[in-house]
Design an enzyme around this catalytic site. Sequence first.
Site, PDB file in Angstrom:
ATOM      1  N   ASP A   1      43.876  78.033  37.067  1.00 29.94           N
ATOM      2  CA  ASP A   1      43.926  77.203  38.076  1.00 29.94           C
ATOM      3  C   ASP A   1      43.415  77.608  39.400  1.00 29.94           C
ATOM      4  O   ASP A   1      43.081  78.747  39.650  1.00 29.94           O
ATOM      5  CB  ASP A   1      45.690  76.892  38.329  1.00 29.94           C
ATOM      6  CG  ASP A   1      46.405  78.302  38.482  1.00 29.94           C
ATOM      7  OD1 ASP A   1      45.672  79.488  38.399  1.00 29.94           O
ATOM      8  OD2 ASP A   1      47.398  78.301  38.976  1.00 29.94           O
ATOM      9  N   GLY A  12      51.937  78.789  43.013  1.00 30.93           N
ATOM     10  CA  GLY A  12      51.672  78.625  44.422  1.00 30.93           C
ATOM     11  C   GLY A  12      52.705  79.105  45.281  1.00 30.93           C
ATOM     12  O   GLY A  12      52.854  78.584  46.524  1.00 30.93           O
ATOM     13  N   GLY A  15      43.986  84.814  35.793  1.00 34.17           N
ATOM     14  CA  GLY A  15      42.909  85.615  36.588  1.00 34.17           C
ATOM     15  C   GLY A  15      42.684  84.895  38.127  1.00 34.17           C
ATOM     16  O   GLY A  15      42.045  85.269  38.966  1.00 34.17           O
ATOM     17  N   GLY A  16      43.248  83.400  38.039  1.00 37.64           N
ATOM     18  CA  GLY A  16      42.943  82.790  39.178  1.00 37.64           C
ATOM     19  C   GLY A  16      43.329  83.242  40.626  1.00 37.64           C
ATOM     20  O   GLY A  16      42.788  83.211  41.616  1.00 37.64           O
ATOM     21  N   CYS A  39      69.834 107.398  36.212  1.00 39.91           N
ATOM     22  CA  CYS A  39      71.006 107.300  36.552  1.00 39.91           C
ATOM     23  C   CYS A  39      71.908 108.218  35.804  1.00 39.91           C
ATOM     24  O   CYS A  39      72.812 108.827  36.388  1.00 39.91           O
ATOM     25  CB  CYS A  39      71.604 106.094  36.917  1.00 39.91           C
ATOM     26  SG  CYS A  39      70.609 105.085  38.276  1.00 39.91           S
ATOM     27  N   CYS A  45      71.102 103.420  33.303  1.00 44.57           N
ATOM     28  CA  CYS A  45      70.046 103.826  32.838  1.00 44.57           C
ATOM     29  C   CYS A  45      69.933 105.480  32.613  1.00 44.57           C
ATOM     30  O   CYS A  45      70.713 105.773  33.040  1.00 44.57           O
ATOM     31  CB  CYS A  45      68.826 103.223  33.736  1.00 44.57           C
ATOM     32  SG  CYS A  45      68.546 104.418  35.254  1.00 44.57           S
ATOM     33  N   ASP A  60      57.979  87.287  36.841  1.00 47.63           N
ATOM     34  CA  ASP A  60      57.216  88.552  36.874  1.00 47.63           C
ATOM     35  C   ASP A  60      57.059  88.973  38.361  1.00 47.63           C
ATOM     36  O   ASP A  60      57.058  87.826  39.274  1.00 47.63           O
ATOM     37  CB  ASP A  60      55.908  88.334  36.112  1.00 47.63           C
ATOM     38  CG  ASP A  60      54.850  87.865  37.108  1.00 47.63           C
ATOM     39  OD1 ASP A  60      54.255  88.213  37.720  1.00 47.63           O
ATOM     40  OD2 ASP A  60      54.950  86.372  37.256  1.00 47.63           O
ATOM     41  N   HIS A  70      64.049 103.489  36.746  1.00 44.35           N
ATOM     42  CA  HIS A  70      65.456 102.841  37.153  1.00 44.35           C
ATOM     43  C   HIS A  70      65.090 101.382  37.646  1.00 44.35           C
ATOM     44  O   HIS A  70      66.126 100.435  37.478  1.00 44.35           O
ATOM     45  CB  HIS A  70      65.878 103.918  38.370  1.00 44.35           C
ATOM     46  CG  HIS A  70      67.078 103.143  39.097  1.00 44.35           C
ATOM     47  ND1 HIS A  70      68.257 102.772  38.637  1.00 44.35           N
ATOM     48  CD2 HIS A  70      67.194 102.400  40.474  1.00 44.35           C
ATOM     49  CE1 HIS A  70      68.793 102.200  39.277  1.00 44.35           C
ATOM     50  NE2 HIS A  70      68.304 101.820  40.600  1.00 44.35           N
ATOM     51  N   CYS A 118      74.888 101.915  37.539  1.00 36.60           N
ATOM     52  CA  CYS A 118      73.641 101.835  36.733  1.00 36.60           C
ATOM     53  C   CYS A 118      74.032 102.812  35.405  1.00 36.60           C
ATOM     54  O   CYS A 118      74.171 103.779  35.692  1.00 36.60           O
ATOM     55  CB  CYS A 118      72.404 101.991  37.407  1.00 36.60           C
ATOM     56  SG  CYS A 118      70.938 101.914  36.228  1.00 36.60           S
ATOM     57  N   ASP A 156      48.338  86.395  32.783  1.00 39.50           N
ATOM     58  CA  ASP A 156      47.978  85.272  33.774  1.00 39.50           C
ATOM     59  C   ASP A 156      46.409  84.921  33.594  1.00 39.50           C
ATOM     60  O   ASP A 156      45.687  85.706  33.086  1.00 39.50           O
ATOM     61  CB  ASP A 156      48.298  85.838  35.308  1.00 39.50           C
ATOM     62  CG  ASP A 156      47.546  87.069  35.754  1.00 39.50           C
ATOM     63  OD1 ASP A 156      46.346  87.447  35.271  1.00 39.50           O
ATOM     64  OD2 ASP A 156      47.934  87.818  36.744  1.00 39.50           O
TER      65      ASP A 156
END
Length: 377
Positions: A146, A220, A94-95, A313, A310, A270, A339, A308, A92
């Site tokens: 931005d 935003g 940093g704004g 689990c 994973c 994200d 997880h 799940c 990103d």
Amino acid sequence: MTRFAFSIAATDGAARTGTITMQRGVIRTPAFMPVGTAATVKAMKPADVERAGADIILGNTYHLMLRPGAERVARLGGLHGFMGWNKPILTDSGGYQVMSLSALTKRSEEGVAFASHLDGTRHMITPERSIEIQRLLGSNIVMAFDELVPTTSTREVQAAAMERSMRWAKRSRDAFDGGGDHAADNAIFGIQQGALDEGLRKASADALIDIGFDGYAIGGLAVGEGQAAMFGCLDYAPGQLPADKPRYLMGVGKPTDIVGAVERGIDMFDCVMPTRSGRTGQAFTRTGPINIRNARFAEDQGPLDPECACAVCSTWSRAYVHHLVRAGEMLGAMLMTEHNIAFYEALMADLRAAIADGRLAAFANDFRARYDAPKGE
């Protein structure tokens, strides 16, 4: 290998599934990017993040410029070599952190002067410096710098911030294009602003398209406006952006946020939620989140999520993870985080498959019904 190519394999309503191809690898979309703020996805090793299904992670310009420093990271091989992650990295600009974390900020047309939240030292980020930092970090997808203002700001304030962000977007693009080999091998995204105002969003989109970017983010949102207001904005904002470029919704979000945003045409996400929740005892499951600290899990021999697959689990019980978390053992946070990241990546895989099969509406409705169902607790 292609510098950057976005391909749509299938659509279902406004939703799309496809791939972003870069020199560092292929990103399957819709994609969730685990957040590695300080060159680490907290409580996870890079190999485990990859095993969970992540094709790309996010790093943070603000935090890394302050510690350990962008120039130091560059000397140590860039983020990929420094942290041992070989797939794509988005950074990103940093704004957001400058506005939300820093004391004594002073905004001007040049950029933002601020005091570090770590030690009070003074710094300045301009669009050019943000791009330079991201280049030093070795970012594969660079974000334009931005200005973010609250959605509760007046329209006049929102318009002024959006217009300045568009001027900064042009400066960011120019700085990126001057980056030599880094620009030749990587990509830059612009960020649409305009709060919840459809007219401002359209003006922002038009300005970004005129500049030209490899992808477009919607910024935003997810800053306290609520899901209904966010979805109201997403009913029109993605359609204002080019259909042949990736659309990235920054900082989102809860699983139901992601499902609704995918239905509205978003390709990338994200959020710190799966890692932060893992460290505070919340596990995500197909039937909604659970607080593993709850006493009812003390002797529960089932997995965190029975559906799940994973490694967590498949290996450990709710009772064991409950014990670790209640005892303050660091392994508890590690297992919970692993997880949660796997849950998010599995959700993205399910969404991709549903879009490809033309059954997204049925999948989304079933997911919401189960996830939001009363738990009887």
